[in-house]
Design a protein around this motif. Structure first.
Motif, PDB file in Angstrom:
ATOM      1  N   GLU A  69     -11.011  -5.600  -4.250  1.00  0.00           N
ATOM      2  CA  GLU A  69     -12.218  -5.797  -4.897  1.00  0.00           C
ATOM      3  C   GLU A  69     -12.757  -4.328  -4.890  1.00  0.00           C
ATOM      4  O   GLU A  69     -13.248  -3.775  -6.050  1.00  0.00           O
ATOM      5  CB  GLU A  69     -12.963  -6.861  -4.436  1.00  0.00           C
ATOM      6  CG  GLU A  69     -14.519  -6.676  -5.388  1.00  0.00           C
ATOM      7  CD  GLU A  69     -14.306  -7.449  -6.475  1.00  0.00           C
ATOM      8  OE1 GLU A  69     -15.532  -7.280  -7.296  1.00  0.00           O
ATOM      9  OE2 GLU A  69     -13.356  -8.034  -6.738  1.00  0.00           O
ATOM     10  N   ASP A  96     -18.516   0.291  -9.930  1.00  0.00           N
ATOM     11  CA  ASP A  96     -19.568  -0.694  -9.700  1.00  0.00           C
ATOM     12  C   ASP A  96     -20.761  -0.317  -8.698  1.00  0.00           C
ATOM     13  O   ASP A  96     -20.696   0.197  -7.913  1.00  0.00           O
ATOM     14  CB  ASP A  96     -18.947  -2.038  -8.908  1.00  0.00           C
ATOM     15  CG  ASP A  96     -19.642  -3.310  -9.202  1.00  0.00           C
ATOM     16  OD1 ASP A  96     -20.902  -3.241  -9.218  1.00  0.00           O
ATOM     17  OD2 ASP A  96     -18.985  -4.415  -8.996  1.00  0.00           O
ATOM     18  N   ARG A 127     -17.642  -9.989  -1.457  1.00  0.00           N
ATOM     19  CA  ARG A 127     -17.347 -11.111  -2.447  1.00  0.00           C
ATOM     20  C   ARG A 127     -16.166 -11.171  -2.839  1.00  0.00           C
ATOM     21  O   ARG A 127     -15.437 -12.223  -3.276  1.00  0.00           O
ATOM     22  CB  ARG A 127     -18.095 -10.150  -4.065  1.00  0.00           C
ATOM     23  CG  ARG A 127     -17.971 -10.982  -5.208  1.00  0.00           C
ATOM     24  CD  ARG A 127     -18.541 -10.060  -6.430  1.00  0.00           C
ATOM     25  NE  ARG A 127     -18.467 -10.617  -7.594  1.00  0.00           N
ATOM     26  CZ  ARG A 127     -17.180 -10.728  -8.172  1.00  0.00           C
ATOM     27  NH1 ARG A 127     -16.322  -9.942  -8.080  1.00  0.00           N
ATOM     28  NH2 ARG A 127     -17.068 -11.441  -9.658  1.00  0.00           N
ATOM     29  N   ARG A 178     -22.984  -2.145  -7.494  1.00  0.00           N
ATOM     30  CA  ARG A 178     -23.451  -3.019  -6.138  1.00  0.00           C
ATOM     31  C   ARG A 178     -23.092  -2.114  -4.975  1.00  0.00           C
ATOM     32  O   ARG A 178     -22.051  -1.557  -4.970  1.00  0.00           O
ATOM     33  CB  ARG A 178     -22.741  -4.410  -6.404  1.00  0.00           C
ATOM     34  CG  ARG A 178     -23.526  -5.201  -7.449  1.00  0.00           C
ATOM     35  CD  ARG A 178     -22.626  -6.543  -7.935  1.00  0.00           C
ATOM     36  NE  ARG A 178     -21.343  -6.083  -8.342  1.00  0.00           N
ATOM     37  CZ  ARG A 178     -20.683  -7.234  -8.524  1.00  0.00           C
ATOM     38  NH1 ARG A 178     -20.893  -8.632  -8.753  1.00  0.00           N
ATOM     39  NH2 ARG A 178     -19.239  -7.040  -8.896  1.00  0.00           N
ATOM     40  N   HIS A 195     -21.503  -5.844  -0.354  1.00  0.00           N
ATOM     41  CA  HIS A 195     -21.590  -6.675  -1.298  1.00  0.00           C
ATOM     42  C   HIS A 195     -20.285  -7.016  -2.219  1.00  0.00           C
ATOM     43  O   HIS A 195     -19.761  -8.157  -2.121  1.00  0.00           O
ATOM     44  CB  HIS A 195     -22.574  -6.593  -2.309  1.00  0.00           C
ATOM     45  CG  HIS A 195     -22.581  -7.531  -3.597  1.00  0.00           C
ATOM     46  ND1 HIS A 195     -23.676  -8.805  -3.375  1.00  0.00           N
ATOM     47  CD2 HIS A 195     -22.059  -7.778  -4.848  1.00  0.00           C
ATOM     48  CE1 HIS A 195     -23.381  -9.351  -4.578  1.00  0.00           C
ATOM     49  NE2 HIS A 195     -22.588  -8.910  -5.434  1.00  0.00           N
ATOM     50  N   ARG A 196     -19.541  -5.961  -2.550  1.00  0.00           N
ATOM     51  CA  ARG A 196     -18.291  -5.913  -3.166  1.00  0.00           C
ATOM     52  C   ARG A 196     -17.283  -6.417  -2.343  1.00  0.00           C
ATOM     53  O   ARG A 196     -16.480  -7.266  -2.799  1.00  0.00           O
ATOM     54  CB  ARG A 196     -17.990  -4.451  -3.907  1.00  0.00           C
ATOM     55  CG  ARG A 196     -18.990  -4.207  -5.015  1.00  0.00           C
ATOM     56  CD  ARG A 196     -18.312  -2.731  -5.542  1.00  0.00           C
ATOM     57  NE  ARG A 196     -18.769  -1.752  -4.641  1.00  0.00           N
ATOM     58  CZ  ARG A 196     -18.121  -0.642  -4.488  1.00  0.00           C
ATOM     59  NH1 ARG A 196     -16.974  -0.487  -5.122  1.00  0.00           N
ATOM     60  NH2 ARG A 196     -18.629   0.377  -3.743  1.00  0.00           N
ATOM     61  N   HIS A 225     -13.809 -14.442  -2.647  1.00  0.00           N
ATOM     62  CA  HIS A 225     -13.329 -14.892  -4.162  1.00  0.00           C
ATOM     63  C   HIS A 225     -11.700 -15.273  -3.992  1.00  0.00           C
ATOM     64  O   HIS A 225     -11.267 -16.396  -4.584  1.00  0.00           O
ATOM     65  CB  HIS A 225     -13.590 -13.825  -4.945  1.00  0.00           C
ATOM     66  CG  HIS A 225     -13.213 -14.266  -6.515  1.00  0.00           C
ATOM     67  ND1 HIS A 225     -13.903 -15.295  -7.184  1.00  0.00           N
ATOM     68  CD2 HIS A 225     -12.392 -14.161  -7.431  1.00  0.00           C
ATOM     69  CE1 HIS A 225     -13.323 -15.372  -8.238  1.00  0.00           C
ATOM     70  NE2 HIS A 225     -12.386 -14.612  -8.511  1.00  0.00           N
ATOM     71  N   GLY A 280     -11.049  -8.097  -0.262  1.00  0.00           N
ATOM     72  CA  GLY A 280     -12.255  -7.213  -0.357  1.00  0.00           C
ATOM     73  C   GLY A 280     -11.868  -5.868  -0.515  1.00  0.00           C
ATOM     74  O   GLY A 280     -12.457  -5.288  -1.217  1.00  0.00           O
TER      75      GLY A 280
END
Length: 320
Positions: A102, A109, A119, A111, A115-116, A123, A99
């Protein structure tokens, strides 16, 4: 190196949500260890006449008596809590590092932050877990090979000089610090490379990161040392503050807890700054990830039969 350190500190300062989220996670882990000990201490102090006196000054004898007749033993509770917290922290670090990378890798970003972060954590989670397994196995192998260091230093440690054993001990500690730093820094740079390239080859990423650390040893170790020195300075200020502080009740104890959490928050900011500095340095020394080249679709040539005759409205008007 210093450019990357400055950039890392600036990036961490501009990411307060990330710093506070990681601090909150560390706080939860700390509470998992502290709450059982706090419950035991509260119940034990309620049953002793020296309990109120411990609020104003620390008494070793009273604390030894509490531990001696305690059931269960507080050290057993503390050991079990620390073991559980360490296990959870190691596994969860795969998620938090994903995280963090990201968020640091996509500052523009649109978003939301959560959320980032989640995500990236989801991921890269399993890949970072496998990466830690690879790093742990290699670290165990290196620890086994480090046993030969005692044989190499045995003439120094067995010398008649009184400084020989101390010199051998210092050399052993230095070798352990360098080797441990190599494997930890390798994990950091391997995560950065995986987050950048979205690769799935953990062995290749980890060995490539180890090679990168060795090729740029001065800068990679230097950035970590700078952050460690800053963290040590913060810790020394905290220790110096505690030595001159006098507790006089629950109010001052709570104030000390707040000061302690400020120190933890500062150390969390330095951890984010180190990862951001490492990422800045890695990207400045590595070529960008190659994007797949897509060949343009062939355009079919027109045949004379496919050439459209000009429409009537497209023809010029007849001359007058």
């Amino acid at each position: 190196m210093f450019t990357s350190v400055r950039s890392g500190l600036q990036v961490a300062w501009r990411q307060p949500k990330l710093v506070f989220l990681l601090w909150a996670w560390n706080l939860i882990l700390g509470l998992a260890v502290t709450v059982p000990i706090w419950t035991w201490l509260r119940d034990a102090l309620d049953l002793t006449v020296e309990g109120p006196a411990l609020l104003s000054r620390f008494n070793v004898g009273a604390l030894v008596d509490l531990i001696k007749y305690a059931d269960p033993n507080p050290f057993d509770l503390l050991g079990a809590g620390v073991q559980g917290a360490v296990l959870v922290a190691v596994v969860a670090s795969a998620f938090t590092n994903g995280g963090m990378l990201e968020v640091l890798g996509a500052p523009d970003d649109r978003r939301t932050f959560m959320h980032r972060f989640f995500r990236g954590g989801g991921h890269f989670f399993w890949r970072f877990v496998r990466l830690m397994v690879v790093g742990g196995i290699l670290a165990l192998v290196a620890a086994g090979l480090a046993g030969s260091l005692d044989v190499l230093l045995s003439p120094l440690s067995e010398s008649e000089s009184g400084y020989g054993p101390y010199a051998a001990g210092l050399l052993t500690l230095a070798a352990m610090a360098v080797a441990g730093g190599l494997f930890l820094l390798g994990l950091d740079y391997a995560r950065i490379r995986i987050a950048r390239d979205d690769t799935r080859g953990m062995l290749r990423a980890y060995f490539g990161a180890l090679g990168f650390v060795l090729r740029h040893a001065f800068a990679t170790y230097g950035m970590a040392v700078v952050m460690l020195l800053l963290g040590g300075a913060v810790l020394l200020l905290y220790v110096g503050h505690e030595t001159v502080w006098t507790t006089s009740g629950w109010g001052t104890i709570l104030l000390l807890v707040v000061v302690q959490q400020v120190v933890v928050l500062a150390r969390t900011l330095l951890r984010v700054a180190l990862v951001a500095a490492e990422r800045h340095y890695f990207l400045s020394r590595q070529p960008p990830a190659l994007e797949p080249v897509v060949a343009p679709a062939p355009v079919a040539s027109q045949t004379p039969a496919e050439i459209r005759a000009p429409a009537v409205e497209d023809m010029p008007p007849p001359a007058a």
